[in-house]
Design a protein around this motif. Sequence first.
Motif, short mmCIF file in Angstrom:
data_model
loop_
_atom_site.label_atom_id
_atom_site.label_comp_id
_atom_site.label_asym_id
_atom_site.label_seq_id
_atom_site.Cartn_x
_atom_site.Cartn_y
_atom_site.Cartn_z
N GLU A 113 0.83 -1.20 0.00
CA GLU A 113 0.00 0.00 0.00
C GLU A 113 0.87 1.26 0.00
OE1 GLU A 113 -3.86 1.18 -0.39
OE2 GLU A 113 -3.09 -0.86 -0.22
N ALA A 114 1.91 1.22 0.80
CA ALA A 114 2.82 2.37 0.90
C ALA A 114 3.53 2.60 -0.43
CB ALA A 114 3.83 2.13 2.00
N HIS A 117 1.67 4.30 -3.10
CA HIS A 117 1.57 5.75 -2.96
C HIS A 117 2.94 6.41 -3.07
CE1 HIS A 117 -2.68 6.25 -1.81
NE2 HIS A 117 -2.57 5.02 -1.32
N GLY A 118 3.93 5.65 -3.41
CA GLY A 118 5.26 6.21 -3.59
C GLY A 118 6.04 6.46 -2.30
N PHE A 119 5.64 5.81 -1.22
CA PHE A 119 6.35 5.99 0.05
C PHE A 119 7.50 5.01 0.18
CE2 PHE A 119 3.78 8.72 3.05
CZ PHE A 119 2.95 9.24 2.08
N ARG A 120 8.59 5.50 0.78
CA ARG A 120 9.76 4.66 1.01
C ARG A 120 10.01 4.51 2.50
NH1 ARG A 120 14.39 5.42 0.36
NH2 ARG A 120 14.28 7.56 1.08
#
Lengths: 137, 137
Positions: A113-114, A117-120
């Motif tokens: 999911e992260a 959304h482009g989260f690292r």
Amino acid sequence: MTDGHESAPTGVRRTTRQRTAVSSALAETGGFLSARDLHDRLAAQGERVGIATVYRTLASLASTGEVDVLLRDDGESVYRRCSSAHHHHLVCRECGRTEEVTGPTVEAWATAEAERHGFRDVRHTVEITGICATCTL
Amino acid sequence: MTDGHESAPTGVRRTTRQRTAVSSALAETGGFLSARDLHDRLAAQGERVGIATVYRTLASLASTGEVDVLLRDDGESVYRRCSSAHHHHLVCRECGRTEEVTGPTVEAWATAEAERHGFRDVRHTVEITGICATCTL
DNA sequence: GTGAACATGAGAATCAGTATCAACTAGCGC
DNA sequence: GCGCTAGTTGATACTGATTCTCATGTTCAC
């Protein structure tokens, strides 16, 4: 926050009466304890340990993964001697009883999911609460 | 704690200038705001609302599900106007940007896991944090 | 318009956690 | 065992968020 008084430790961690006391009090108790609880418990045992030291020791133990920290709904932090592997908690809202649960499912879901959304550098916390079998009776 | 001064409301909720101000200030801001932030923002707009009222209003809105409460790591609570459907948050540790995510997977997992341990009336919280795409650059 | 219940706000109180800093001590080299 | 010094401790002051108090102000059903 740049360079206080108690900073700049060269990495040495000494064994003191206080640290041992905090560690073993935590080990004796299965469940979660707040810093205050722990301080009171030590006092009741005749162990004189300052509240500031309790906080410091807990923070130190938490940073090495020896204890687990949980932020309760009321904002107070509670600590517990814990297996170091990543896991989550199932806590009884009535009696505070705690079970450790692991969930490859959630881990995977959270990461996916992260990333979607482009989260690292993803981390997650999962807390499940309910009323345990004993308290339901 | 048995019967204070502001207790025993008969269920009526009045419309006041203050409540409207808090509600709309929250609506104007997409993101999460702490009670202080909100109070400052209102003050900047010339809306004189006491901090106690801000807290009361937020608590009230939270109890009806109109706003979402998040307990930050530092212990401060932050609030946000929110869709009332059950969901979770993906928060950037750098800039605070927030995405709402839903996860039937987790819901199912949490419930199953809790039941396996004999827990009833299950609730759960899931928070995912990371560094968002913008902050990664 | 009236009155009673509800809401407000200024400031005090509470409460968890952190900072300060002088005094203390573990553990190393000798 | 002795002395040294960096790491530790603890009493206490402080901070910052949140709640409580209670006199005063408002809303809204009638």
